[in-house]
Design an enzyme around this catalytic site. Structure first.
Site, PDB file in Angstrom:
ATOM      1  CB  THR A  28      -0.717  -0.067   1.408  1.00  0.00           C
ATOM      2  OG1 THR A  28      -1.669  -1.255   1.260  1.00  0.00           O
ATOM      3  CG2 THR A  28      -1.751   1.238   1.418  1.00  0.00           C
ATOM      4  CE  LYS A  94       5.229  -2.313   4.929  1.00  0.00           C
ATOM      5  NZ  LYS A  94       4.681  -1.024   4.180  1.00  0.00           N
ATOM      6  N   GLY A  96       2.811   3.964   7.811  1.00  0.00           N
ATOM      7  CA  GLY A  96       2.531   5.534   7.655  1.00  0.00           C
ATOM      8  C   GLY A  96       1.125   5.552   6.954  1.00  0.00           C
ATOM      9  CD  GLU A 103       1.502  -2.029   4.388  1.00  0.00           C
ATOM     10  OE1 GLU A 103       1.230  -1.148   3.516  1.00  0.00           O
ATOM     11  OE2 GLU A 103       2.077  -1.727   5.543  1.00  0.00           O
ATOM     12  CE  LYS A 121       9.339   7.131   2.054  1.00  0.00           C
ATOM     13  NZ  LYS A 121       8.385   6.170   1.432  1.00  0.00           N
TER      14      LYS A 121
END
Ligand code: 5RP
Length: 213
Positions: A28, A94, A96, A103, A121
């Site tokens: 995503t 992860k 955000g 996920e 990142k």
């Protein structure tokens, strides 16, 4: 090069890892959105996708890519997803986009996890980005108090409900020297659904733009 250009390159480069006939695990976010657009160009060569969010499902379906239930799909060969932070050992923060639980499930079902990011990142030590934790709503305050005891500053992501009907706490102020240990510790707290650390199961490959690191 801009972050958006690097995300697009990474999304397109991830196609290299998709084998003919695969059921593709799809993450995503804005980087994944570029991947889905690129995947549409080879949709006749894959069996379909397992999606980690309503957002990605809608985009996959718009392109005519079949979205399968993970229970029906079985083990996956590949999972493609973005990240909010990535350390030199391919361990990630992860969540955000609040999709961390699905996920983590789809990543766990996949033989290979390819993470697609832009260079902003990359960090030496995880924790500059606030760590998302998905919690059962009634446990929000309980979990927050436990986080304070562990030295973190919890902030409720007010107004956000996950695809699973839960809430998100973002934890500020942690320099995460041992992400595997912290992931295990936080997983033990009553009311925690998913911790946004992907350290016990890190990415196998990281693409920064079109470069594998
Ligand atoms: C969603 C995520 C995303 O992968 C992460 O937030 C990165 O997003 P983007 O590709 O938009 O920068 O973990 O829950």
């Amino acid at each position: 090069m801009s972050n958006a250009n690097e995300k697009k390159l990474a999304g397109e480069a991830a196609l290299r890892y998709v084998e003919d006939g695969a059921i593709v695990g799809v993450g995503t976010g804005s980087t994944v959105a570029y991947f889905i657009d690129a995947l549409a160009g080879m949709k006749d060569r894959i069996k379909g996708a397992v999606s980690s969010s309503e957002q990605s499902t809608a985009q996959l379906k718009k392109h005519g890519i079949e979205v399968l239930d993970l229970n029906a799909a079985g083990p996956l060969t590949i999972y493609i997803d973005g990240a909010d932070e990535c350390d030199p050992f391919r361990r990630l923060i992860k969540g955000g986009g609040a999709a961390l639980t699905r996920e983590k499930i789809v990543a766990a079902a996949a033989r290979q996890f390819v993470c697609i990011i832009d260079s902003s990142k990359r960090v030496d030590v995880l924790g500059r980005f606030p760590l998302p934790i998905e919690v059962i709503p009634m446990a929000r305050s309980l979990v927050s108090r436990e986080i304070v005891k562990l030295g973190g500053q919890p902030v409720w992501r007010d107004g956000v409900t996950t695809d699973n009907g839960n809430w998100i706490i973002d934890v500020h102020g942690w320099r995460i020297a041992d992400p595997v240990a912290l992931e295990q510790q936080l997983n033990q707290l009553a009311g925690v659904v998913t911790v946004g650390l992907f350290a016990q199961r890190p990415a196998d490959v990281v693409l920064v733009g079109d470069q594998e690191i």
